[in-house]
Write a protein that holds these residues in place. Structure first.
Motif, PDB file in Angstrom:
ATOM      1  N   ASN A 198       0.851  -1.191   0.000  1.00 23.67           N
ATOM      2  CA  ASN A 198       0.000   0.000   0.000  1.00 23.67           C
ATOM      3  C   ASN A 198       0.888   1.243   0.000  1.00 23.67           C
ATOM      4  O   ASN A 198       1.039   1.917   1.023  1.00 23.67           O
ATOM      5  CB  ASN A 198      -0.919   0.006   1.225  1.00 23.67           C
ATOM      6  CG  ASN A 198      -1.861  -1.171   1.266  1.00 23.67           C
ATOM      7  OD1 ASN A 198      -2.980  -1.091   0.803  1.00 23.67           O
ATOM      8  ND2 ASN A 198      -1.395  -2.284   1.829  1.00 23.67           N
ATOM      9  N   SER A 375       2.881  -8.027   3.207  1.00 25.11           N
ATOM     10  CA  SER A 375       1.465  -7.655   3.259  1.00 25.11           C
ATOM     11  C   SER A 375       0.620  -8.688   3.989  1.00 25.11           C
ATOM     12  O   SER A 375      -0.616  -8.656   3.917  1.00 25.11           O
ATOM     13  CB  SER A 375       0.922  -7.436   1.839  1.00 25.11           C
ATOM     14  OG  SER A 375       1.132  -8.595   1.041  1.00 25.11           O
ATOM     15  N   THR A 379      -4.941  -9.414  12.108  1.00 22.96           N
ATOM     16  CA  THR A 379      -6.355  -9.055  11.989  1.00 22.96           C
ATOM     17  C   THR A 379      -6.604  -7.578  12.299  1.00 22.96           C
ATOM     18  O   THR A 379      -7.376  -6.906  11.603  1.00 22.96           O
ATOM     19  CB  THR A 379      -7.202  -9.923  12.938  1.00 22.96           C
ATOM     20  OG1 THR A 379      -6.969 -11.307  12.635  1.00 22.96           O
ATOM     21  CG2 THR A 379      -8.687  -9.619  12.796  1.00 22.96           C
ATOM     22  N   ARG A 382      -5.196  -5.320   9.485  1.00 24.85           N
ATOM     23  CA  ARG A 382      -6.065  -5.402   8.298  1.00 24.85           C
ATOM     24  C   ARG A 382      -7.308  -4.543   8.478  1.00 24.85           C
ATOM     25  O   ARG A 382      -7.736  -3.833   7.564  1.00 24.85           O
ATOM     26  CB  ARG A 382      -6.465  -6.855   8.022  1.00 24.85           C
ATOM     27  CG  ARG A 382      -5.383  -7.709   7.413  1.00 24.85           C
ATOM     28  CD  ARG A 382      -5.957  -8.943   6.730  1.00 24.85           C
ATOM     29  NE  ARG A 382      -6.771  -9.746   7.639  1.00 24.85           N
ATOM     30  CZ  ARG A 382      -6.292 -10.711   8.409  1.00 24.85           C
ATOM     31  NH1 ARG A 382      -4.980 -10.994   8.384  1.00 24.85           N
ATOM     32  NH2 ARG A 382      -7.083 -11.411   9.186  1.00 24.85           N
ATOM     33  N   GLU A 383      -7.888  -4.574   9.680  1.00 25.77           N
ATOM     34  CA  GLU A 383      -9.078  -3.780   9.945  1.00 25.77           C
ATOM     35  C   GLU A 383      -8.754  -2.290   9.932  1.00 25.77           C
ATOM     36  O   GLU A 383      -9.538  -1.474   9.425  1.00 25.77           O
ATOM     37  CB  GLU A 383      -9.691  -4.169  11.292  1.00 25.77           C
ATOM     38  CG  GLU A 383     -10.998  -3.466  11.625  1.00 25.77           C
ATOM     39  CD  GLU A 383     -12.139  -3.817  10.698  1.00 25.77           C
ATOM     40  OE1 GLU A 383     -13.106  -3.031  10.604  1.00 25.77           O
ATOM     41  OE2 GLU A 383     -12.074  -4.891  10.046  1.00 25.77           O
ATOM     42  N   LEU A 385      -6.458  -0.838   8.186  1.00 27.08           N
ATOM     43  CA  LEU A 385      -6.315  -0.450   6.779  1.00 27.08           C
ATOM     44  C   LEU A 385      -7.685  -0.298   6.120  1.00 27.08           C
ATOM     45  O   LEU A 385      -7.923   0.664   5.371  1.00 27.08           O
ATOM     46  CB  LEU A 385      -5.473  -1.487   6.037  1.00 27.08           C
ATOM     47  CG  LEU A 385      -5.276  -1.252   4.535  1.00 27.08           C
ATOM     48  CD1 LEU A 385      -4.577   0.085   4.279  1.00 27.08           C
ATOM     49  CD2 LEU A 385      -4.478  -2.404   3.908  1.00 27.08           C
ATOM     50  N   LYS A 386      -8.598  -1.204   6.410  1.00 26.88           N
ATOM     51  CA  LYS A 386      -9.952  -1.136   5.856  1.00 26.88           C
ATOM     52  C   LYS A 386     -10.655   0.145   6.286  1.00 26.88           C
ATOM     53  O   LYS A 386     -11.259   0.854   5.464  1.00 26.88           O
ATOM     54  CB  LYS A 386     -10.753  -2.360   6.312  1.00 26.88           C
ATOM     55  CG  LYS A 386     -12.208  -2.359   5.873  1.00 26.88           C
ATOM     56  CD  LYS A 386     -12.926  -3.579   6.436  1.00 26.88           C
ATOM     57  CE  LYS A 386     -14.425  -3.528   6.124  1.00 26.88           C
ATOM     58  NZ  LYS A 386     -15.120  -4.700   6.711  1.00 26.88           N
ATOM     59  N   VAL A 387     -10.562   0.468   7.589  1.00 28.34           N
ATOM     60  CA  VAL A 387     -11.201   1.677   8.114  1.00 28.34           C
ATOM     61  C   VAL A 387     -10.596   2.920   7.464  1.00 28.34           C
ATOM     62  O   VAL A 387     -11.313   3.851   7.078  1.00 28.34           O
ATOM     63  CB  VAL A 387     -11.057   1.737   9.651  1.00 28.34           C
ATOM     64  CG1 VAL A 387     -11.495   3.113  10.182  1.00 28.34           C
ATOM     65  CG2 VAL A 387     -11.871   0.624  10.310  1.00 28.34           C
ATOM     66  N   ARG A 389      -9.081   3.156   4.516  1.00 27.61           N
ATOM     67  CA  ARG A 389      -9.463   3.221   3.115  1.00 27.61           C
ATOM     68  C   ARG A 389     -10.855   3.809   2.941  1.00 27.61           C
ATOM     69  O   ARG A 389     -11.116   4.549   1.974  1.00 27.61           O
ATOM     70  CB  ARG A 389      -9.422   1.826   2.483  1.00 27.61           C
ATOM     71  CG  ARG A 389      -8.034   1.289   2.217  1.00 27.61           C
ATOM     72  CD  ARG A 389      -7.376   2.010   1.082  1.00 27.61           C
ATOM     73  NE  ARG A 389      -6.047   1.466   0.742  1.00 27.61           N
ATOM     74  CZ  ARG A 389      -5.144   2.138   0.089  1.00 27.61           C
ATOM     75  NH1 ARG A 389      -5.398   3.382  -0.305  1.00 27.61           N
ATOM     76  NH2 ARG A 389      -3.980   1.604  -0.195  1.00 27.61           N
ATOM     77  N   GLN A 390     -11.733   3.537   3.889  1.00 27.55           N
ATOM     78  CA  GLN A 390     -13.095   4.063   3.819  1.00 27.55           C
ATOM     79  C   GLN A 390     -13.136   5.582   4.008  1.00 27.55           C
ATOM     80  O   GLN A 390     -14.117   6.238   3.614  1.00 27.55           O
ATOM     81  CB  GLN A 390     -13.976   3.376   4.866  1.00 27.55           C
ATOM     82  CG  GLN A 390     -14.227   1.905   4.579  1.00 27.55           C
ATOM     83  CD  GLN A 390     -14.917   1.183   5.734  1.00 27.55           C
ATOM     84  OE1 GLN A 390     -15.025   1.714   6.847  1.00 27.55           O
ATOM     85  NE2 GLN A 390     -15.360  -0.043   5.475  1.00 27.55           N
ATOM     86  N   GLN A 391     -12.087   6.118   4.607  1.00 30.51           N
ATOM     87  CA  GLN A 391     -12.042   7.557   4.874  1.00 30.51           C
ATOM     88  C   GLN A 391     -11.400   8.350   3.735  1.00 30.51           C
ATOM     89  O   GLN A 391     -11.494   9.576   3.698  1.00 30.51           O
ATOM     90  CB  GLN A 391     -11.277   7.826   6.182  1.00 30.51           C
ATOM     91  CG  GLN A 391     -11.903   7.217   7.412  1.00 30.51           C
ATOM     92  CD  GLN A 391     -11.056   7.414   8.659  1.00 30.51           C
ATOM     93  OE1 GLN A 391     -10.038   8.097   8.636  1.00 30.51           O
ATOM     94  NE2 GLN A 391     -11.464   6.781   9.753  1.00 30.51           N
TER      95      GLN A 391
END
Length: 392
Positions: A198, A375, A379, A382-383, A385-387, A389-391
């Motif tokens: 990333n 990469s 857990t 990963r979460e 990064l997900k949060v 990315r949503q921002q």
């Protein structure tokens, strides 16, 4: 017989006065005046040790013991009397430079000396110590008989000297003897890198808050050219805290101008620590866990209350009190809990911790990928990064 006892008492009167003078330096004089019986009892015990105890005991040993006893009687695990060696080691720890083996101990179980992780490229890492190893013996000292501060003191020492640890390793169900040669340990507290896989996300890990951490953070951000990244993941997991001013300095990069923490003293006086105006102004997520404590919670609490970032992980440790180190004579010191701190919303988190905005636990047996090199993230990361990315 009576005259002989009085002569003996007078011979020891000088150093009994010295002990009493010491008490005056750590206890309010008025308190002593109203508790003369107790002071007299102490003087009598000291006189009896000097006159009747079988062995000769150095006066310095008695003074150290009396002082340590006073502080221990507080029942506060964060207050401590430190002799000259312990005080010197603490100052080295605050500076981030010391002679030792390079182990970070877990806070989770104060009854055990559990290796949280060996520091990279240190003697402990080279010797093969692993996260989760339980230290059962340090040289000939049974680890079950000492606290963490004493254990750290025993493992530190002059570079080139050796210490032998016996550790119990759960994975093989047996104890392992590990001889380690101490080295100069310089602990960089901040590291930064593009998150593997990333390139538009910066990963910033802070392991503790030494006196240099805010400066280190600035150097890392400058070296990375942080402005080229779309977002940041700030990893404060397993960060046990450290220096208050360092936490304020670090927070200033993640909080807009305004309060970061309130320090409430014994008399109710409140000191406001505010941002130094270095706010980055880019989206970020903070990783926290049950061992994010003290100064790490100051940073986390400021970010949560000021709404500048999202906390991901599990509830933090819950240490919301401040210690002050007072230097005494002959290189000794006393560390006392002198204040509590409140988050910007004036929330007391002591023994409560800080709940994350997004709760996520590691899976059973899963290890946190601190400073990831691939990469294959844990857990929580990963979460995060997900949060993030949503921002974006």
């Amino acid at each position: 017989m009576q005259e002989s006892r009085w002569k003996e008492y007078l011979r020891n009167f000088g150093w009994v006065v010295a002990i009493a003078s010491l008490l005056f330096t750590v206890i309010v004089g008025g308190f002593i005046v109203t508790n003369l019986d107790h002071v007299g009892r102490l003087g009598r015990v000291l006189q009896l040790i000097q006159s009747d105890y079988l062995e000769d005991v150095p006066v310095d040993t008695l003074i150290d013991g009396a002082t340590k006893g006073i502080v221990d009687s507080l029942g506060d695990p964060y207050s401590a009397y430190m002799n000259a060696q312990e005080n010197a080691e603490l100052m080295q720890q605050i500076e981030g430079k010391f002679g030792g083996v390079g182990i970070i101990l877990s806070l989770k179980d104060p009854q055990k000396l559990v290796v949280l992780r060996p520091i990279k490229n240190t003697p402990a890492a080279k010797a093969g110590l692993q996260p989760g190893d339980v230290i059962v013996k340090i040289d000939e000292v049974d680890a079950a008989t000492i606290d963490q501060e004493k254990a750290v003191s025993l493992m530190r020492g002059d570079p080139g000297t050796q210490v032998t640890l016996v550790v119990y390793r759960e994975s093989i169900k047996k104890s392992v003897t590990v001889p380690i040669t101490r080295e100069h340990i310089t602990v960089p507290t901040v590291e930064g890198m593009p998150l593997p896989g990333n390139p538009d996300i910066a990963y910033i890990g802070i392991s503790q808050f030494s006196s240099n951490s805010a400066y280190e953070l600035n150097e890392v951000l400058t070296g990375m050219n942080i402005s080229k990244y779309k977002g940041v993941i700030l990893d404060l997991r397993y960060n046990h805290g450290g220096e208050l001013e360092s936490a304020v300095g670090v927070s200033s990069y993640f909080v807009q101008p305004g309060p970061i923490v309130y320090i409430v003293e014994k008399d109710g006086n409140t000191i406001t620590k505010a941002s130094e105006g270095n706010y980055l102004g880019i989206p970020f997520v903070v990783l926290v866990n049950e061992e994010s404590a003290s100064a790490a919670e100051i940073v986390s609490g400021a970010i949560r209350d000021r709404g500048t970032g999202t906390l991901v992980g599990v509830k933090t440790f819950g240490k919301g009190i401040v210690q002050t180190i007072y230097q005494l004579d002959k290189g000794t010191s006393v560390k006392l809990t002198t204040a509590k701190y409140l988050t910007p919303n004036k929330i007391d988190i002591h023994k409560k911790g800080i709940e994350p905005d997004v709760a996520v636990e590691l899976k059973e047996g899963e290890e946190a990928t601190l400073s990831p090199t691939t990469s294959e993230f844990d857990t929580q990361l990963r979460e995060a990064l997900k949060v993030l990315r949503q921002q974006l």
